[in-house]
Write an enzyme that holds these catalytic residues in place. Sequence first.
Site, PDB file in Angstrom:
ATOM      1  N   LYS A 482       0.842  -1.201   0.000  1.00 48.82           N
ATOM      2  CA  LYS A 482       0.000   0.000   0.000  1.00 48.82           C
ATOM      3  C   LYS A 482       0.873   1.246   0.000  1.00 48.82           C
ATOM      4  O   LYS A 482       2.064   1.171   0.331  1.00 48.82           O
ATOM      5  CB  LYS A 482      -0.902  -0.032   1.237  1.00 48.82           C
ATOM      6  CG  LYS A 482      -0.107  -0.031   2.527  1.00 48.82           C
ATOM      7  CD  LYS A 482      -0.984  -0.316   3.731  1.00 48.82           C
ATOM      8  CE  LYS A 482      -0.184  -0.164   4.995  1.00 48.82           C
ATOM      9  NZ  LYS A 482      -0.532  -1.136   6.008  1.00 48.82           N
ATOM     10  N   TYR A 708      17.944  31.046   5.160  1.00 50.93           N
ATOM     11  CA  TYR A 708      16.817  31.946   5.400  1.00 50.93           C
ATOM     12  C   TYR A 708      16.733  32.353   6.868  1.00 50.93           C
ATOM     13  O   TYR A 708      16.977  31.540   7.758  1.00 50.93           O
ATOM     14  CB  TYR A 708      15.505  31.240   5.042  1.00 50.93           C
ATOM     15  CG  TYR A 708      15.239  31.159   3.552  1.00 50.93           C
ATOM     16  CD1 TYR A 708      15.118  32.327   2.790  1.00 50.93           C
ATOM     17  CD2 TYR A 708      15.094  29.933   2.930  1.00 50.93           C
ATOM     18  CE1 TYR A 708      14.860  32.247   1.425  1.00 50.93           C
ATOM     19  CE2 TYR A 708      14.826  29.851   1.572  1.00 50.93           C
ATOM     20  CZ  TYR A 708      14.717  31.013   0.823  1.00 50.93           C
ATOM     21  OH  TYR A 708      14.462  30.935  -0.516  1.00 50.93           O
TER      22      TYR A 708
HETATM   23  C1  PLP Z   1       0.153  -2.007   6.672  1.00 43.39           C
HETATM   24  C2  PLP Z   1      -0.461  -3.204   7.186  1.00 43.39           C
HETATM   25  C3  PLP Z   1       0.310  -4.311   7.584  1.00 43.39           C
HETATM   26  C4  PLP Z   1       1.804  -4.303   7.627  1.00 43.39           C
HETATM   27  O1  PLP Z   1       2.262  -3.720   8.791  1.00 43.39           O
HETATM   28  P1  PLP Z   1       3.815  -3.675   9.168  1.00 43.39           P
HETATM   29  O2  PLP Z   1       3.843  -3.140  10.539  1.00 43.39           O
HETATM   30  O3  PLP Z   1       4.444  -2.749   8.187  1.00 43.39           O
HETATM   31  O4  PLP Z   1       4.310  -5.042   9.047  1.00 43.39           O
HETATM   32  C5  PLP Z   1      -0.351  -5.456   7.970  1.00 43.39           C
HETATM   33  N1  PLP Z   1      -1.695  -5.515   7.978  1.00 43.39           N
HETATM   34  C6  PLP Z   1      -2.455  -4.473   7.616  1.00 43.39           C
HETATM   35  C7  PLP Z   1      -3.933  -4.608   7.669  1.00 43.39           C
HETATM   36  C8  PLP Z   1      -1.876  -3.284   7.218  1.00 43.39           C
HETATM   37  O5  PLP Z   1      -2.640  -2.260   6.857  1.00 43.39           O
END
Ligand code: PLP
Length: 814
Positions: A482, A708
């Site tokens: 994702k 800046y």
């Molecule tokens: C992002 C996600 C993961 C992975 O999590 P990590 O901590 O990066 O391993 C697992 N399950 C779901 C539902 C997620 O959204």
Amino acid sequence: MNYTVQQITEITNAQVIGDKSLVVKNIAYDSRIIYSIKNTAFVAINTHKNSGEKFIEAAIDRGINIIISEHEYPQFENITWIIVKNSVDFLQQLAKHHFENSHLRSIGITGSNGKTILKEWLYQCLWNEFPTVKSPKSFNSQIGLPLSLLQINDSHELGIFEVGISHPNEMEKLENIFHPQIGLLTHIGTAHAANFSSEEELIDEKIKLFKDSEVIIYNGDHSLVEEKIKKLYADKKLISYGLKNKNQVFIKKNTKDENIIVDYFGEEISFPAHQRDESTLTNATALITVLKELQVENKKIVEKINLLKAVEMRLEAIEGIKGNIVINDSFNLDLDSLKTALQFLNEYNKPKKSLVLTDIVGVSTNSQELYEEVSELVNEQHFDSVFLIGDEISKYSELFKSKTYTFIDTKELIESKHLSEIENQIILLKGARKFEIEKLKDILELRKHDTVLEINLNAILHNINYHKSLLKPQTKMMAMVKANAYGLGSYEISEFLQHHHIDYLGVAFADEGVELRKKGITTPIVVMNPEQHSYQTIIEYNLEPEIYSFRVLELFYEAVQKSGYDKKYPIHIKLETGMHRLGFKGFELDQLSETLSSKNLKVQSMFSHLSSSDVPEEKEFTFNQLKTFDKNSSYLIEKLGYAPIRHILNSSGITSYTDHQYDMVRIGIGMLGESPNPQIQKQLQSVVSFKTVISQISMVEDGESVGYSRRFKTDHLTKIATIPVGYADGIPRLIGNQVGSLGVNKTLAPIVGNICMDMMMLNVDHVPNVKEGDMVTVFNAKPSLKEFADYCKTITYEVLTSISPRVKRIYIKD
Ligand SMILES: *Cc1c(COP(=O)(O)O)cnc(C)c1O
């Protein structure tokens, strides 16, 4: 190798169905990277993790007509089958026979670290002294070693093979197949030590390789190694190498800015060194010892070591202009490395491809024969265009069947402008070093930018395999890609993971899944946040939604019915177990099972998410979540009457709550090499490296201000470096003004003044030898991603997903 099917069956006691007179010269083991089908047999390798028989069809589709397998599949016509009892035993028997009937001098390399680098170094030094064969990549296992040995042919005089083990009793099997004349033992360390009860046991196992060796060359800096070898192999010729002067070959002098001097039995060999870290120097002494053993003259040794400097062992895949992917392999060119590059090319599924190929220099074989073989390999790839550089190869342009162009040198190709006509292809640059075809890479590369985010795909694979090693072999794995795979590039990562047989991919929104499908990803994809407007798209692109409420269930089912889909559509049920984000609660389960049984849907999986698997203080809470999940999912299974896949562990869940793996786990940050647990962190490899270069260095007078709003003022004459990265690249402005530091020449240099949109300034007063153009590490090793996240007062996830898309992503693969 070169055997008839008949001979193979006699050697290995196999059975044949079909034509016994066919000739086999190559064995392919991976249907996706078959680079040549002529005289090639495909072996379906069965291991406890995977069955190669799934890929027989793909191999046959590629045009292979000899299949080695434990089972026959009569549905395929005109195939010759070699039926074996056990595919791995088969390979080992054949390789043993083949090795024992070859007439080469052999070098066997084992140890914990440095095997591959030493093998590659030796190869580079020796390939134009003797016709040499070596293991490809790090092919050193129970399967990799036999495949490597089978590459030996009559023309080879020297073989350099790596031998790797990770469990007790493995070496005996390998030594039975391969007994090198010269044994080389590299550094013994902790890699793969986990399966051994002690270091002693590990050493004992590794040195079994040398049972029949005449010479053993070993790292004598390790006293236990020395003791063991001397005791067990007192009757053999033993040579120790290393940093310490108690060795027969050692580093005599290592003074900064001067040549390194190695003492070889009292003889001095001096050469300039580019890198002087301990492992490089140790490896250099090992290299010299082997070269001397093969009677290479000192002068040549020094010349060869000098050439090693430019070693670029990796094949880089770079995003090119006009939708091209450029694969740059301009380090050396011979038949074996051409094969490796062609294999690498086949891992990408771009329909059109082009090749830039130069003269092969420094080999003694007859050039007619050589280029005939080259053209055969190339012709099988069906390149769209082939660009030949050099007068030697140009003479044979007729042999190439694609549109073929010839050039005297790289410059002429550049000036021809042919390259700018290539669109949406994969372009392989393969050349001998003297042609400098890396210049083409610069021209073909997209966005020329000094700032890059380098992503090491091998490290991702290592990290995935590490997590897998904790799990049962049958536990499936979903990779979370994702948010553009945590900012790293969801297509590139997914393509790589698909190639390595990941079971599922997880995205947040439908659009992300659609993009992957459009680019050719066929692995099942779960959409975690299916938005209402995207249901049609989800169905159209064969994506699988997470269903977390009755509202979503009803609306999605409506969309399925409207679409005319007439089978059971796969969905994934999210259960709420304590995080209070999304999901069905315990009291909703009766209604849920009733609703589900009235609908034409298939619950493919049911899952939940741990809110605090990375927080040791929340163990009790986490166990409660696990308990709730177990209870609710079991209840639902009972009600549904079938058992979908169950999964709850994310990366830190895999390492801390391994027993609760159920049928699948979901890896995310762990595959990127990050773990909250320092013990686990040590086992993982760093994947992401954010780098840039110094644009300018200024000596700023005492009392002047920088940046800046004049937020930094010097209190003495200060050396300030400006770098082309700013908050628009995703660096939070809050780490300016000496909150954060970046790495310059392995030294931390504080960020001074306010960070600008596209630039920032570093204080490099204390950095040794700093100059314009030097590399700056935003994060990777020093500072690490974790340390950088600490500066930003956030977590590594947010750092990665905040890096702006304008930063070029580069993918590295061995
Ligand atoms: C992002 C996600 C993961 C992975 O999590 P990590 O901590 O990066 O391993 C697992 N399950 C779901 C539902 C997620 O959204």
